[in-house]
Design a protein around this motif. Structure first.
Motif, PDB file in Angstrom:
ATOM      1  N   ASP A  20       0.829  -1.215   0.000  1.00 64.73           N
ATOM      2  CA  ASP A  20       0.000   0.000   0.000  1.00 64.73           C
ATOM      3  C   ASP A  20       0.859   1.259   0.000  1.00 64.73           C
ATOM      4  O   ASP A  20       0.343   2.360  -0.078  1.00 64.73           O
ATOM      5  CB  ASP A  20      -0.908   0.031   1.248  1.00 64.73           C
ATOM      6  CG  ASP A  20      -2.079  -0.922   1.134  1.00 64.73           C
ATOM      7  OD1 ASP A  20      -2.442  -1.306   0.000  1.00 64.73           O
ATOM      8  OD2 ASP A  20      -2.628  -1.293   2.189  1.00 64.73           O
ATOM      9  N   GLN A  21       2.167   1.099   0.091  1.00 64.30           N
ATOM     10  CA  GLN A  21       3.093   2.230   0.192  1.00 64.30           C
ATOM     11  C   GLN A  21       3.592   2.650  -1.190  1.00 64.30           C
ATOM     12  O   GLN A  21       3.601   1.844  -2.123  1.00 64.30           O
ATOM     13  CB  GLN A  21       4.286   1.851   1.073  1.00 64.30           C
ATOM     14  CG  GLN A  21       3.917   1.417   2.471  1.00 64.30           C
ATOM     15  CD  GLN A  21       3.165   2.500   3.225  1.00 64.30           C
ATOM     16  OE1 GLN A  21       3.558   3.657   3.219  1.00 64.30           O
ATOM     17  NE2 GLN A  21       2.068   2.113   3.851  1.00 64.30           N
ATOM     18  N   PRO A  22       4.039   3.897  -1.328  1.00 60.84           N
ATOM     19  CA  PRO A  22       4.548   4.379  -2.621  1.00 60.84           C
ATOM     20  C   PRO A  22       5.695   3.529  -3.186  1.00 60.84           C
ATOM     21  O   PRO A  22       5.843   3.431  -4.396  1.00 60.84           O
ATOM     22  CB  PRO A  22       5.028   5.799  -2.307  1.00 60.84           C
ATOM     23  CG  PRO A  22       4.219   6.222  -1.136  1.00 60.84           C
ATOM     24  CD  PRO A  22       3.980   4.970  -0.326  1.00 60.84           C
ATOM     25  N   VAL A  23       6.489   2.913  -2.313  1.00 61.69           N
ATOM     26  CA  VAL A  23       7.628   2.117  -2.787  1.00 61.69           C
ATOM     27  C   VAL A  23       7.188   0.977  -3.707  1.00 61.69           C
ATOM     28  O   VAL A  23       7.940   0.526  -4.560  1.00 61.69           O
ATOM     29  CB  VAL A  23       8.471   1.579  -1.604  1.00 61.69           C
ATOM     30  CG1 VAL A  23       7.732   0.501  -0.836  1.00 61.69           C
ATOM     31  CG2 VAL A  23       9.803   1.052  -2.081  1.00 61.69           C
ATOM     32  N   ALA A  24       5.959   0.523  -3.559  1.00 62.30           N
ATOM     33  CA  ALA A  24       5.459  -0.583  -4.386  1.00 62.30           C
ATOM     34  C   ALA A  24       4.305  -0.142  -5.273  1.00 62.30           C
ATOM     35  O   ALA A  24       3.491  -0.942  -5.691  1.00 62.30           O
ATOM     36  CB  ALA A  24       5.031  -1.742  -3.488  1.00 62.30           C
ATOM     37  N   ALA A  25       4.259   1.148  -5.595  1.00 60.40           N
ATOM     38  CA  ALA A  25       3.117   1.695  -6.341  1.00 60.40           C
ATOM     39  C   ALA A  25       2.958   1.082  -7.727  1.00 60.40           C
ATOM     40  O   ALA A  25       1.845   0.843  -8.166  1.00 60.40           O
ATOM     41  CB  ALA A  25       3.258   3.213  -6.456  1.00 60.40           C
ATOM     42  N   HIS A  26       4.052   0.800  -8.414  1.00 57.07           N
ATOM     43  CA  HIS A  26       3.914   0.267  -9.772  1.00 57.07           C
ATOM     44  C   HIS A  26       4.412  -1.168  -9.911  1.00 57.07           C
ATOM     45  O   HIS A  26       4.093  -1.832 -10.882  1.00 57.07           O
ATOM     46  CB  HIS A  26       4.605   1.181 -10.789  1.00 57.07           C
ATOM     47  CG  HIS A  26       6.086   1.113 -10.766  1.00 57.07           C
ATOM     48  ND1 HIS A  26       6.845   1.762  -9.835  1.00 57.07           N
ATOM     49  CD2 HIS A  26       6.951   0.446 -11.558  1.00 57.07           C
ATOM     50  CE1 HIS A  26       8.122   1.506 -10.053  1.00 57.07           C
ATOM     51  NE2 HIS A  26       8.208   0.710 -11.091  1.00 57.07           N
ATOM     52  N   ALA A  27       5.178  -1.639  -8.957  1.00 60.98           N
ATOM     53  CA  ALA A  27       5.700  -3.004  -9.036  1.00 60.98           C
ATOM     54  C   ALA A  27       6.214  -3.434  -7.669  1.00 60.98           C
ATOM     55  O   ALA A  27       6.658  -2.613  -6.880  1.00 60.98           O
ATOM     56  CB  ALA A  27       6.837  -3.082 -10.053  1.00 60.98           C
ATOM     57  N   ALA A  28       6.147  -4.710  -7.445  1.00 65.59           N
ATOM     58  CA  ALA A  28       6.669  -5.259  -6.188  1.00 65.59           C
ATOM     59  C   ALA A  28       7.486  -6.514  -6.487  1.00 65.59           C
ATOM     60  O   ALA A  28       7.013  -7.419  -7.178  1.00 65.59           O
ATOM     61  CB  ALA A  28       5.524  -5.604  -5.238  1.00 65.59           C
ATOM     62  N   ILE A  29       8.698  -6.520  -6.010  1.00 64.98           N
ATOM     63  CA  ILE A  29       9.496  -7.747  -5.963  1.00 64.98           C
ATOM     64  C   ILE A  29       9.612  -8.056  -4.484  1.00 64.98           C
ATOM     65  O   ILE A  29      10.170  -7.271  -3.709  1.00 64.98           O
ATOM     66  CB  ILE A  29      10.865  -7.590  -6.639  1.00 64.98           C
ATOM     67  CG1 ILE A  29      10.672  -7.361  -8.143  1.00 64.98           C
ATOM     68  CG2 ILE A  29      11.724  -8.826  -6.374  1.00 64.98           C
ATOM     69  CD1 ILE A  29      11.958  -7.225  -8.937  1.00 64.98           C
TER      70      ILE A  29
END
Length: 156
Positions: free
Chosen positions: A106-115
Motif C-alpha cells: 500500500d506504500q509508494p515504494v510498491a506503487a507500480h511493481a513489487a518484488i
C-alpha cells in the motif's frame, strides 16, 4: 533445479556460500563468487544465469563500483522492494508475513511493481502457509504475477 527451469521459472544466482565478509570486500570478490556458482548452474542446466540477487540486498553492501562491474560481466541485479520479513530472528508466523506484505504494497515504494523477498528453505514453512492469502490480497489490489527476467524493470 532442472524441474524449476523446465517449468519456465527464473533461475538466478545468489552466491556460493552467502559469506558477506568474502562477498563484499570488492566487486571482483563478489563476481568471483557469482562465477563459481554460475559454473555449477551451467553444469546442471547448460545455461548461465544472468539474474542475481545480492545476499542481504545491495543497500549497505554495494559501492558505486559494483554496478559497472556487474554490467560488464553481463549480470542484472534484482533487489526487492517489499520484504515478508520471514527471515526475522523472532520466528514470525504466516500472519506476520501477510500483514507485512499487505502493508508494504500500500506504500509508494510498491506503487507500480513489487518484488517480494521471501525464502523457501527449511525452516520457512510459515512462508509457504502464508502464500495463498498473500496471493489473494495482491490480486485484489490489481497486481499481476510474472517471471523476473534480465529485462524486468527494477521495482523503484
Amino acid at each position: 533445479m532442472q524441474r524449476i527451469y523446465a517449468e519456465h521459472h527464473a533461475i538466478g544466482n545468489h552466491s556460493y556460500d552467502h559469506d558477506y565478509k568474502k562477498l563484499y570486500t570488492s566487486p571482483d570478490a563478489f563476481l568471483s563468487e557469482m562465477e563459481r556458482t554460475d559454473e555449477i548452474i551451467h553444469g546442471i542446466l547448460g545455461v548461465r544465469p544472468l539474474i542475481l540477487r545480492a545476499p542481504g540486498g545491495v543497500i549497505g553492501h554495494f559501492t558505486k563500483a559494483y554496478g559497472p562491474a556487474l554490467k560488464a560481466s553481463g549480470y542484472v541485479e534484482h533487489d526487492w522492494n517489499v520484504s515478508s520479513a520471514d527471515a526475522a530472528p523472532n520466528h514470525p508466523v504466516a500472519q506476520d508475513f501477510i500483514d507485512n506484505i499487505d502493508g508494504q504494497t500500500d506504500q509508494p515504494v510498491a506503487a507500480h511493481a513489487a518484488i517480494i523477498l521471501m525464502h523457501c528453505s527449511e525452516g520457512h514453512e510459515e512462508t509457504v502457509k502464508a502464500l495463498p492469502e498473500i496471493i489473494r490480497i495482491l490480486k485484489a489490489k490489481g497486481y499481476t504475477f510474472g517471471v523476473v527476467t534480465p529485462m524486468t524493470p527494477q521495482p523503484w
